[in-house]
Motif scaffolding. Structure first.
Motif, PDB file in Angstrom:
ATOM      1  N   ALA A 170       0.846  -1.195   0.000  1.00  0.00           N
ATOM      2  CA  ALA A 170       0.000   0.000   0.000  1.00  0.00           C
ATOM      3  C   ALA A 170       0.877   1.240   0.000  1.00  0.00           C
ATOM      4  O   ALA A 170       1.697   1.428   0.909  1.00  0.00           O
ATOM      5  N   PHE A 171       0.753   2.050  -1.025  1.00  0.00           N
ATOM      6  CA  PHE A 171       1.468   3.322  -1.113  1.00  0.00           C
ATOM      7  C   PHE A 171       2.980   3.161  -0.961  1.00  0.00           C
ATOM      8  O   PHE A 171       3.630   3.912  -0.240  1.00  0.00           O
ATOM      9  N   GLY A 172       3.553   2.146  -1.604  1.00  0.00           N
ATOM     10  CA  GLY A 172       4.991   1.922  -1.568  1.00  0.00           C
ATOM     11  C   GLY A 172       5.502   1.280  -0.291  1.00  0.00           C
ATOM     12  O   GLY A 172       6.706   1.185  -0.080  1.00  0.00           O
ATOM     13  N   THR A 173       4.600   0.851   0.564  1.00  0.00           N
ATOM     14  CA  THR A 173       4.978   0.213   1.828  1.00  0.00           C
ATOM     15  C   THR A 173       4.421  -1.203   1.845  1.00  0.00           C
ATOM     16  O   THR A 173       3.268  -1.437   1.487  1.00  0.00           O
ATOM     17  N   LEU A 174       5.242  -2.146   2.239  1.00  0.00           N
ATOM     18  CA  LEU A 174       4.796  -3.521   2.404  1.00  0.00           C
ATOM     19  C   LEU A 174       4.267  -3.660   3.823  1.00  0.00           C
ATOM     20  O   LEU A 174       4.917  -3.233   4.780  1.00  0.00           O
ATOM     21  N   GLN A 175       3.081  -4.243   3.967  1.00  0.00           N
ATOM     22  CA  GLN A 175       2.459  -4.369   5.281  1.00  0.00           C
ATOM     23  C   GLN A 175       2.200  -5.833   5.615  1.00  0.00           C
ATOM     24  O   GLN A 175       1.780  -6.592   4.755  1.00  0.00           O
ATOM     25  N   THR A 189       5.353  -2.939   9.137  1.00  0.00           N
ATOM     26  CA  THR A 189       5.484  -2.252   7.856  1.00  0.00           C
ATOM     27  C   THR A 189       6.949  -2.258   7.451  1.00  0.00           C
ATOM     28  O   THR A 189       7.840  -2.252   8.303  1.00  0.00           O
ATOM     29  N   ALA A 190       7.169  -2.274   6.145  1.00  0.00           N
ATOM     30  CA  ALA A 190       8.533  -2.242   5.617  1.00  0.00           C
ATOM     31  C   ALA A 190       8.556  -1.341   4.395  1.00  0.00           C
ATOM     32  O   ALA A 190       7.689  -1.442   3.527  1.00  0.00           O
ATOM     33  N   LYS A 191       9.554  -0.469   4.357  1.00  0.00           N
ATOM     34  CA  LYS A 191       9.684   0.453   3.221  1.00  0.00           C
ATOM     35  C   LYS A 191      11.163   0.629   2.897  1.00  0.00           C
ATOM     36  O   LYS A 191      11.957   0.912   3.783  1.00  0.00           O
ATOM     37  N   ARG A 192      11.476   0.447   1.621  1.00  0.00           N
ATOM     38  CA  ARG A 192      12.857   0.644   1.150  1.00  0.00           C
ATOM     39  C   ARG A 192      13.068   2.110   0.841  1.00  0.00           C
ATOM     40  O   ARG A 192      12.271   2.733   0.159  1.00  0.00           O
ATOM     41  N   GLN A 193      14.168   2.664   1.321  1.00  0.00           N
ATOM     42  CA  GLN A 193      14.506   4.053   1.040  1.00  0.00           C
ATOM     43  C   GLN A 193      15.476   4.145  -0.126  1.00  0.00           C
ATOM     44  O   GLN A 193      15.454   5.081  -0.886  1.00  0.00           O
ATOM     45  N   ALA A 194      16.375   3.174  -0.227  1.00  0.00           N
ATOM     46  CA  ALA A 194      17.374   3.168  -1.295  1.00  0.00           C
ATOM     47  C   ALA A 194      17.598   1.728  -1.726  1.00  0.00           C
ATOM     48  O   ALA A 194      16.718   0.891  -1.547  1.00  0.00           O
ATOM     49  N   GLY A 195      18.770   1.420  -2.226  1.00  0.00           N
ATOM     50  CA  GLY A 195      19.012   0.122  -2.813  1.00  0.00           C
ATOM     51  C   GLY A 195      19.476  -0.991  -1.903  1.00  0.00           C
ATOM     52  O   GLY A 195      19.345  -2.137  -2.264  1.00  0.00           O
ATOM     53  N   ASP A 196      20.031  -0.699  -0.726  1.00  0.00           N
ATOM     54  CA  ASP A 196      20.560  -1.810   0.062  1.00  0.00           C
ATOM     55  C   ASP A 196      19.734  -2.072   1.318  1.00  0.00           C
ATOM     56  O   ASP A 196      18.881  -1.308   1.705  1.00  0.00           O
TER      57      ASP A 196
END
Length: 175
Positions: free
Chosen positions: A32-37, A48-55
């Protein structure tokens, strides 16, 4: 898919930064909205999990502490080298960070009082705990009235944790 498999898939998809849609009778994973829930079918969103960059170090992973899934999800995260900061020990929402275990160190996962007993019996040497964004060396661990006191000389501070609190820590086993 059982709960443990679903938690592992949630972590794997979060690490990859890909949207996902998985479920079982108890939980579901959705984007949802770029966040995995991770959603408990009865209690709502529990992680919730959200990637900010590549690693993997840039993954923001937050887990609701007081949920039925806390302990099995915590175990799955630790298996994937994600650790909570001990300073947030009593927070309702706990951030987990991807942290590498330094070479030569062994991971332990037990109650704070068991950690204190291992240190007191000199079964381990050079204990490290994860706090303030890094593995930190501890001073002379003590226990009184069911509370474990963990001095962090580098930060000029002390963590106080109930003896029954489960925690992960590193040490060099005495040979």
């Amino acid at each position: 898919m059982d709960d443990a498999e679903l938690f592992a898939a949630f972590i794997a998809d979060a690490l990859k930064g890909i949207p996902s849609l998985l479920s079982n009778a108890n939980y579901r994973v959705e984007s949802a909205f770029g966040t995995l829930q991770l959603v408990d079918n009865k209690a709502g969103v529990i992680a919730t999990a959200k990637r900010q960059a590549g690693d993997r170090q840039d993954l923001q992973l937050i887990v609701k502490r007081y949920s039925e899934a806390w302990e099995p999800l915590r175990q799955a995260l630790i298996a994937a080298s994600f650790f909570p900061d001990l300073a947030d020990n009593n927070a309702q929402l706990v951030a987990f960070r991807a942290v590498d275990i330094p070479a030569g160190w062994q991971l332990y996962d037990c109650t704070a009082s068991d950690m204190w007993r291992s240190w007191r019996r000199q079964a381990v040497d050079q204990v490290l705990v994860y706090t303030a964004g890094a593995w930190r060396s501890v001073g002379a661990i003590s226990c009184s009235g069911g509370v474990v006191f963990i001095p962090i000389p580098e930060l000029n501070s002390e963590l106080q944790i109930t003896g029954s609190t489960l925690m992960s820590w590193l040490a060099v086993p005495v040979t």
